[in-house]
Design a protein around this motif. Structure first.
Motif, PDB file in Angstrom:
ATOM      1  N   PRO A 282      -8.557  -0.277  -4.934  1.00 24.90           N
ATOM      2  CA  PRO A 282      -8.217  -1.088  -3.748  1.00 24.90           C
ATOM      3  C   PRO A 282      -7.697  -0.236  -2.590  1.00 24.90           C
ATOM      4  N   GLU A 283      -6.899   0.818  -2.919  1.00 26.00           N
ATOM      5  CA  GLU A 283      -6.408   1.680  -1.850  1.00 26.00           C
ATOM      6  C   GLU A 283      -7.561   2.420  -1.174  1.00 26.00           C
ATOM      7  N   GLY A 284      -8.481   2.931  -1.998  1.00 26.05           N
ATOM      8  CA  GLY A 284      -9.628   3.628  -1.436  1.00 26.05           C
ATOM      9  C   GLY A 284     -10.498   2.712  -0.587  1.00 26.05           C
ATOM     10  N   LYS A 285     -10.695   1.487  -1.069  1.00 27.22           N
ATOM     11  CA  LYS A 285     -11.534   0.554  -0.321  1.00 27.22           C
ATOM     12  C   LYS A 285     -10.904   0.187   1.014  1.00 27.22           C
ATOM     13  N   PHE A 286      -9.572   0.052   1.028  1.00 22.14           N
ATOM     14  CA  PHE A 286      -8.884  -0.267   2.277  1.00 22.14           C
ATOM     15  C   PHE A 286      -9.154   0.828   3.318  1.00 22.14           C
ATOM     16  N   CYS A 287      -9.110   2.108   2.887  1.00 24.59           N
ATOM     17  CA  CYS A 287      -9.352   3.212   3.805  1.00 24.59           C
ATOM     18  C   CYS A 287     -10.797   3.216   4.292  1.00 24.59           C
ATOM     19  N   TRP A 288     -11.756   2.946   3.380  1.00 29.04           N
ATOM     20  CA  TRP A 288     -13.168   2.954   3.765  1.00 29.04           C
ATOM     21  C   TRP A 288     -13.485   1.830   4.758  1.00 29.04           C
ATOM     22  N   ASN A 289     -12.797   0.708   4.613  1.00 29.60           N
ATOM     23  CA  ASN A 289     -13.023  -0.420   5.513  1.00 29.60           C
ATOM     24  C   ASN A 289     -12.337  -0.249   6.860  1.00 29.60           C
ATOM     25  N   ASN A 290     -11.541   0.818   6.977  1.00 29.42           N
ATOM     26  CA  ASN A 290     -10.857   1.119   8.239  1.00 29.42           C
ATOM     27  C   ASN A 290     -11.239   2.540   8.667  1.00 29.42           C
ATOM     28  N   THR A 291     -12.521   2.709   8.925  1.00 30.80           N
ATOM     29  CA  THR A 291     -13.048   4.048   9.202  1.00 30.80           C
ATOM     30  C   THR A 291     -12.401   4.683  10.437  1.00 30.80           C
ATOM     31  N   LYS A 292     -12.195   3.921  11.487  1.00 39.41           N
ATOM     32  CA  LYS A 292     -11.610   4.485  12.704  1.00 39.41           C
ATOM     33  C   LYS A 292     -10.204   5.009  12.450  1.00 39.41           C
ATOM     34  N   ARG A 293      -9.514   4.379  11.521  1.00 36.70           N
ATOM     35  CA  ARG A 293      -8.128   4.757  11.270  1.00 36.70           C
ATOM     36  C   ARG A 293      -8.014   5.950  10.323  1.00 36.70           C
ATOM     37  N   PHE A 294      -8.910   5.994   9.326  1.00 40.19           N
ATOM     38  CA  PHE A 294      -8.782   7.024   8.291  1.00 40.19           C
ATOM     39  C   PHE A 294      -9.953   7.993   8.260  1.00 40.19           C
ATOM     40  N   GLY A 295     -10.933   7.848   9.148  1.00 40.31           N
ATOM     41  CA  GLY A 295     -12.028   8.797   9.243  1.00 40.31           C
ATOM     42  C   GLY A 295     -12.943   8.842   8.039  1.00 40.31           C
ATOM     43  N   GLY A 296     -13.001   7.799   7.240  1.00 36.11           N
ATOM     44  CA  GLY A 296     -13.894   7.777   6.084  1.00 36.11           C
ATOM     45  C   GLY A 296     -13.297   8.399   4.837  1.00 36.11           C
ATOM     46  N   LEU A 297     -12.080   8.914   4.920  1.00 37.84           N
ATOM     47  CA  LEU A 297     -11.400   9.490   3.757  1.00 37.84           C
ATOM     48  C   LEU A 297     -10.459   8.454   3.160  1.00 37.84           C
ATOM     49  N   GLN A 298      -9.916   8.765   1.990  1.00 40.16           N
ATOM     50  CA  GLN A 298      -8.994   7.833   1.353  1.00 40.16           C
ATOM     51  C   GLN A 298      -7.619   8.493   1.199  1.00 40.16           C
ATOM     52  N   TYR A 299      -6.606   7.683   1.429  1.00 40.35           N
ATOM     53  CA  TYR A 299      -5.230   8.169   1.372  1.00 40.35           C
ATOM     54  C   TYR A 299      -4.373   7.177   0.583  1.00 40.35           C
ATOM     55  N   CYS A 300      -3.325   7.723  -0.038  1.00 38.47           N
ATOM     56  CA  CYS A 300      -2.318   6.821  -0.601  1.00 38.47           C
ATOM     57  C   CYS A 300      -1.319   6.441   0.476  1.00 38.47           C
ATOM     58  N   ARG A 301      -1.315   7.213   1.570  1.00 39.34           N
ATOM     59  CA  ARG A 301      -0.528   6.845   2.757  1.00 39.34           C
ATOM     60  C   ARG A 301      -1.108   7.589   3.924  1.00 39.34           C
ATOM     61  N   ASP A 302      -0.967   7.042   5.125  1.00 36.23           N
ATOM     62  CA  ASP A 302      -1.485   7.741   6.288  1.00 36.23           C
ATOM     63  C   ASP A 302      -0.381   8.620   6.864  1.00 36.23           C
ATOM     64  N   HIS A 303      -0.711   9.317   7.983  1.00 35.17           N
ATOM     65  CA  HIS A 303       0.234  10.287   8.532  1.00 35.17           C
ATOM     66  C   HIS A 303       1.512   9.644   9.058  1.00 35.17           C
ATOM     67  N   GLN A 304       1.433   8.342   9.444  1.00 31.90           N
ATOM     68  CA  GLN A 304       2.637   7.663   9.945  1.00 31.90           C
ATOM     69  C   GLN A 304       3.369   6.914   8.850  1.00 31.90           C
ATOM     70  N   GLY A 305       2.864   6.965   7.626  1.00 31.10           N
ATOM     71  CA  GLY A 305       3.528   6.264   6.544  1.00 31.10           C
ATOM     72  C   GLY A 305       3.378   4.752   6.621  1.00 31.10           C
ATOM     73  N   LEU A 306       2.353   4.277   7.350  1.00 28.66           N
ATOM     74  CA  LEU A 306       2.192   2.821   7.500  1.00 28.66           C
ATOM     75  C   LEU A 306       1.468   2.191   6.334  1.00 28.66           C
ATOM     76  N   PHE A 307       0.764   2.977   5.511  1.00 26.34           N
ATOM     77  CA  PHE A 307       0.005   2.402   4.416  1.00 26.34           C
ATOM     78  C   PHE A 307       0.379   3.096   3.117  1.00 26.34           C
ATOM     79  N   THR A 308       0.878   2.374   2.148  1.00 25.06           N
ATOM     80  CA  THR A 308       1.236   2.934   0.848  1.00 25.06           C
ATOM     81  C   THR A 308       0.662   2.062  -0.246  1.00 25.06           C
TER      82      THR A 308
END
Length: 308
Positions: A282-308
């Motif tokens: 689910p975390e990976g899918k969230f990142c893939w569905n938000n390509t502009k935000r995560f650039g097509g990569l998957q994170y357990c959190r983004d650089h601002q700590g908004l997604f965990t």
């Protein structure tokens, strides 16, 4: 560059620690050389018997000599000056080992005296190739001086065990130089007189040496500073159901949508592109569905700590 690289997300803790320490070392070194150059320039200003050069880097037969300050006099006497910008307590023991102390932190440093002698061996080879020689002798008389920060505290051993008279504070050079000249015997003075050259000749020597300066590549970093390779899994592509043709025709039964696709773990484990830890589907899918935000990569959190 050293300051900017500390913000990189592709470097680990040990690499960023090295960057911080190297950044501080370079800044202190530059400031120390500037301070020493100021005192030397003031002392030798309008001098008629010396040529003063700063910040030279020679490469001879694959060996490198980084000389902070070089003084050439008309009698082919050469002063090699190392600068060390330590404002703490410098301790030199009977074996000539150097330690710097800042409050409760102690760390050893390489001997600047031995460092200067290594530079001399490289410099002498270069002088021979450039045909910089005296009238009666081929090699120069080299004298070594180590200059420290004016606020440094120097704890010296017994002079009879290890001589530290050529280790001085940057603002003490005029006094040291006068005493050094006075301490030379008649033999040294007579030899210098025999090798005496004009100031114009010494200036030509200085220009020859300046043309041999080979600046270091400021963008080069050690091999261990290469960014770590992070395994990044591409988002799965939706595939159309494949129909197999059996030997006997049978009806194709479509799969029942009883299990949500989000609850299925992919065959390969997903890895966070930021920290390398495992993440869920689910975390990976969230990142893939938000390509502009995560650039097509998957994170357990983004650089601002908004997604965990």
């Amino acid at each position: 560059m050293l300051e900017e690289l500390q913000r990189s997300t592709l470097l680990d803790y040990s690499q960023k620690k090295w960057l911080r320490e190297e950044h501080m070392r370079v800044k202190k070194g530059i400031q120390g050389e500037k301070d020493s150059a100021y005192y030397l320039d003031s002392y030798f200003k309008d001098g008629e018997n010396h040529v003063l050069l700063h910040d030279l880097r020679f490469v001879v037969d694959g060996e490198v000599a980084q000389i902070d300050h070089l003084i050439i006099n008309r009698g082919l006497g050469i002063y090699l000056i190392e600068t060390k910008n330590y404002a703490g307590n410098l301790v030199i023991n009977d074996q000539g080992e150097f330690t710097v102390q800042y409050d409760d932190v102690h760390f050893g440093i390489q001997s600047p005296v031995e460092q200067s002698h290594r530079h001399e061996r490289i410099l002498v080879r270069l002088l021979e190739r450039l045909e910089i020689v005296g009238r009666t002798q081929k090699q120069p008389d080299c004298f070594h001086v180590v200059m420290f920060h004016p606020k440094a505290r120097i704890q010296r051993p017994d002079a009879r065990v290890f001589d530290t008279s050529n280790l001085i504070k940057a603002d003490q050079f005029p006094t040291w130089h006068s005493k050094f000249i006075d301490s030379k015997g008649i033999g040294t003075i007579f030899k210098a007189a025999l090798n005496m050259r004009s100031l114009d000749t010494v200036k030509e020597w200085g220009e020859k040496l300046m043309r041999q300066h080979r600046p270091a590549d400021l963008l080069s970093l050690p091999d261990f500073m290469q960014p770590k390779k992070v395994a990044v899994m591409s988002p799965p592509k939706a595939s159309e159901p494949q129909l197999q043709t059996p030997r006997k025709p049978v009806p194709v039964t479509p799969p029942k949508p009883t299990v949500a696709a989000e609850s299925l773990e992919p065959a390969k484990k997903l890895i966070c592109a930021h920290c390398g830890s495992k993440i869920s589907y689910p975390e990976g899918k969230f990142c893939w569905n938000n390509t502009k935000r995560f650039g097509g990569l998957q994170y357990c959190r983004d650089h601002q700590g908004l997604f965990t």
